[in-house]
Design an enzyme around this catalytic site. Structure first.
Site: not given
Lengths: 733, 225
Positions: B87, B192, B194
């Protein structure tokens, strides 16, 4: 000058002399309704605020409630209504900034935000400008500080066309032993950290304690604060680390009333005085006058109380994060706030005199329209196509998907968001800070139409609604905070709404055993240029705890062949309903009766089913009634269901519309697997819950029948299109 | 155990999220490192996580791209230290011209947070070691300036790519959501990973699409790539 001549006399008497110019500014800020709660205080005492686990209740910048073992959840709610009406972007974003700093005062890491927004009709151009600005303000600020907006509510009503209500809440988490809550002592340093002090937001609290004239040419802009989320983010990182190191004794946000209020509350709460050298503060504009410094509401500033021993450690941390700061003085035992500016003593005030103005007892009068509207039993339901009515309800901006709004918020940052916006009745966050598997649920509710028709019931129902939402996702509700948005307290008919709302919350919270651990009052929500009353509303934000986040519930239908159950009896309660409003253009009738004791028994039953893993989906029945709740379950699960309305437990209902759209409280929908249905029904009798097995998940259409009569038959695809697209169509891509 | 640094600039907000996943899913040692305290030696891989470095003032990533840390990271690339930008980290790496292309405001001009489906094309290097070509995965995006722009597809067609699959949320050229260097040592992406690596965080009907990235780096740092 917002101080009344009566108040000026009071000040002269208390001081025994004429107040100085700087002192007058301080009094104006601190004695404003916004800071002093002078019109609300004695009613707020009605609220039950203590309970198991409450570590810090009302009166501080934020409340703390103990959850799992040694951890505490921190809660705070704020309104930023006045500024958002004038400058929606900055008004809303600084609302977020302020509520986050309040949570930070206890050293807690802010982990979630909620927004409760009340706008005019999306078809009205000015309202659309306000909607766009408010949502972008929250989005830009919340996203930049890395605190996810995970839940909330949005309501649309013509009365908010020029005057929106913007309530925001913040949730934090911290180890209970690390809460920053030491007693400040003599000779402790007073340090101001963060942004420079400038001319923005001068006497903003005083501005927020008057009715606005939004047609006139009064220039309100100087009272509007402007936010800087980057500085806020640095303050978050800095304070969380400082709390962990235990090097700060006490923190206050410089919020409404600025430095004047922060000093007044700090010294008065601890029976101390302060010696302040104002010229030492870092300021933005060199020509700022000392009285402006005292009442400026420039954002992202915090007051820290630090012992001289720890100051060096604090300095190292401040330098690491590149935060500006200044030591402006120290505390002493005098009980007097002494403000010096370039060696001149410009103010010398007893802390208690400044901090505690006299309580105002206001007059109350029941508005005539209340009696007329609430007791209106003239509702003659015309024949309406029931399928069309359901689609109309799903397209109502109050019910339609709020994805247009929440997709502008980074609701995932922090990797805690287990049940995300749009998927469950509340948001569920896992507490990675504590231990794997533990979580909390959060939700905010309010219903201005109910409050308008019957503020006592309306506010009570919002407490119950919040309770049900927390139950639905599988949590145990533990505490709430409230925001009371009302009109002009000097007008008895406006003030009546406030008093009734407090009583309603107080009663329902007590019955549900939910402590009201904090709250805020916002008066003078009034546009003098308009004849329409800005509808008052009580918003409730609640927190629940979940032992095992794997058991948290969403409301999408899971599997074909499962049964759908309704929990709770349906009564003929169409008064104040979304159905009457959206389909018939009516806003009247008797608001659904709050039923706290049924809430407790039905809530207990639903919790048991979730805990045992018998429930596959849970949805509370809210505005739009049973029909809308079933439709939402179908839409999210992309599955149909066939329901026989004859099986819905009801009393006194004589029309299908009442079964479909009544907004009777204390009801839920539960999806249950076939193999567990016997256990589930057996438990129902144990919990004395009225339960009906009303249908079976199957096909791709939502069908409601009454025996042979087919009342509604709509494809889930069509329901979904209507529900998903309506708000975006109104607000534009 | 291999050690991964997660760089924190003023305004970075996903550093602890990435540290959590590196520890939990990759089973690696991982720390959030304040930018001014970072030195490249001693680390086996580096992640620049999401957030709003320097408030996104000027342009997303523009200020951090000129920082000392990024200069030091660029030098460290010669030593073969894998670098991932997520990002805002991706925005920083394009601004620093470590990765090709630029990131513009979304076509809708609004911030967008939602789950998307992506496809991996030409996967290689430490971050995508375990990914097979054309692998399809779900991950959330959350950005205001994520519209990837590159003039000609030929500039990137041979590189490791992550492309939006089925729905392009922001108007990116050629549906590009992420891009790597030709050896795959550096990878940047807007989604993302994660946030899509654990069952608790993944909605019922979607896949834990980010997991493969964290398993890849774990494997690559232990066994080479």
């Amino acid at each position: 000058m917002a101080l009344s001549s009566e108040e000026l006399d009071e000040i002269r008497t208390a001081l025994g002399r004429e107040p100085t110019n700087a002192e007058l500014f301080m009094f104006e800020a601190q004695w404003s309704e916004h800071c002093s709660y002078k019109s609300s205080k004695h009613y707020l005492r009605l609220l039950p605020s203590s309970g198991e686990g409450v570590l810090i209740g009302p009166g501080r910048d934020a409340a703390a409630v103990k959850v799992f073992r040694d951890y505490a959840v921190i809660l705070k709610i704020e309104s930023h209504n006045h500024p958002s009406a004038v400058d929606p972007y900055n008004g809303a974003s600084t609302g977020v900034g302020g509520v986050v700093r309040d949570v930070l005062t206890l050293g807690a890491r802010p982990i979630a935000l909620l927004d409760l927004l009340f706008f005019g009709s999306p078809e009205d151009g000015h309202a659309r400008w306000l909607i766009g600005g408010v949502v972008r303000g929250i989005s830009d600020y919340g996203n930049r500080i890395g605190v996810p907006v995970v839940a909330g509510m949005t309501w649309f009503d013509r009365s908010y066309g020029k005057y929106p209500l913007v309530n925001v809440a913040c949730i934090g988490v911290i180890a209970a032993s690390k809460i920053v809550n030491d007693k400040p002592k003599e000779n402790d340093y007073v340090v101001i950290v963060g942004n420079t002090t400038g001319r923005d937001g001068l006497l903003g609290s005083s501005f927020a304690s008057k009715s606005l004239d939004l047609q006139g040419d009064v220039d309100y802009l100087p009272a509007i604060q402007v936010g800087n989320p980057l500085v806020e983010k640095l303050i978050i990182d800095f304070l969380v680390e400082a709390a962990d190191l235990g090097i700060v004794k006490h923190v206050k946000d410089l919020g409404g009333g600025g430095l004047a209020t922060a000093l007044a509350e700090l010294t008065s709460n601890y029976g101390l005085g302060a010696y302040i050298k104002l010229e030492q503060l870092h300021v933005r504009e060199p020509d700022l006058r000392p009285e402006e410094i005292l009442v400026s509401e420039s954002q992202e500033r915090m007051l820290l109380v630090v012992s001289s021993d720890n100051f060096q450690k604090l300095k190292v941390l401040l330098d690491k994060y590149g935060l500006q700061y200044s030591v402006i003085g120290h505390l002493d035992g005098s009980g007097i706030i002494k403000i010096y500016y370039r060696d001149d003593l410009i103010a010398s005030l007893p802390a208690d005199t400044l901090a505690k103005p006299r309580i105002k007892f206001r007059e109350v009068e029941v508005p005539a329209h209340h009696i007329r509207l609430h007791n209106d039993d003239s509702i003659r339901l015309p024949e309406v196509g029931l399928g069309d009515a359901l689609l109309k309800l799903l397209s109502s901006p109050n019910i339609a998907s709020k994805e247009w709004i929440y997709s502008q918020y980074d609701y995932e940052v922090g990797i805690r968001t287990v049940v995300k916006p749009g998927l469950g009745d509340a948001a569920v966050l896992r507490l990675i800070d504590v231990d794997d598997g533990l979580g909390i649920a959060v939700k905010g509710d309010g219903n201005p139409r109910y409050v308008f028709l019957n503020p006592f019931r309306g506010a009570a129902n919002s407490v119950a609604e919040c309770y049900r939402n927390l139950i639905s996702v599988g949590s145990k509700p533990i505490a709430i905070v409230d925001e009371l948005n009302a009109g002009n307290p000097e007008k008895p008919t406006h003030y009546w709404y406030f008093t009734e709302m407090v009583k309603g919350i107080s009663w329902c919270a007590q019955e549900l055993k939910l402590p009201v651990v904090g709250g805020k009052v916002s008066f003078y929500n009034e546009d003098l240029s308009s004849d329409i009353m800005v509808k008052p509303v009580a918003t409730i934000v609640g927190v629940g705890v979940i032992d095992d986040i794997k058991k948290s519930m969403t409301f999408d239908l899971k599997d074909y062949g499962n049964y759908l159950l309704v929990v709770g009896t349906t009564y003929p309660e169409l008064g104040g309903s979304e159905f009457l409003h959206t389909c018939l253009g009516l806003e009247l009738g008797e608001v659904p009766l709050p039923r706290p004791s049924t809430e407790v028994s039905n809530g207990g039953y639903v919790s048991k089913l979730v805990g045992l893993g018998y429930a596959k989906a849970v949805h509370d029945i809210d505005i739009g009634g049973l029909a809308v709740a079933v439709a939402e379950m179908c839409i999210n699960g992309m599955k149909g269901v066939r329901i026989d309305l004859k099986r819905v437990p009801s009393r006194g209902c004589s029309r299908v519309e009442e079964l479909l759209f009544s907004e009777t409280q204390a009801r839920y929908l539960i999806e249950v697997g076939r193999d567990r249905i016997d256990d589930v029904l057996e438990l129902a009798s144990l919990y004395r819950a009225d339960v009906g097995v009303i249908g079976e998940v199957g096909g791709s259409d939502l069908i409601f029948t009454w025996g042979e009569f087919e009342a509604v038959n709509v494809s889930v695809n069509e329901l979904r299109r209507t529900y998903t697209n309506s708000l975006e169509l109104l607000l534009g891509r | 155990m291999p050690k991964v640094a997660v760089i924190k600039f003023p305004g970075t907000n996903a550093d602890l999220d990435v540290v959590w996943v590196l520890r939990k899913v990759s089973r690696l040692e991982a720390y959030s490192i304040w930018h001014s305290e970072f030195r490249a030696d001693g680390w086996d891989a580096v992640v620049i996580p999401g957030g709003f470095s320097y408030g996104d003032w000027l342009r997303a990533g523009a200020i951090a791209a000129k920082s000392e840390v990024v200069k030091e990271l660029v030098n460290a690339l010669d030593n073969g230290i894998p670098l991932l930008g997520i990002c805002n980290g991706f925005q920083i790496l394009t601004e620093a011209e470590v990765l090709p292309g630029v990131l513009l405001p979304n076509e809708s001009c609004r911030f967008i947070c939602r789950w998307v489906r992506v496809r991996f094309v030409n996967p290689r290097g430490p971050w995508l070691k375990l990914v097979s070509n054309d692998f399809v995965a779900d991950m959330p995006i959350a950005h205001g300036e994520g519209r990837y722009y590159v003039g000609f597809y030929e500039e990137v067609s041979k590189l490791p790519l992550i492309t939006y699959y089925g729905y392009n949320p922001n108007g990116s050229s050629y549906d590009i959501a992420g891009v790597g260097t030709s050896d795959g040592l550096v990878l940047g992406l807007m989604p993302h990973p994660e946030r899509a690596s654990e069952p608790e965080l993944t909605p019922r009907t979607l896949s834990q699409g980010g997991r493969v990235v964290w398993l890849s780096i774990s494997n690559a740092l232990r066994e080479g790539w």
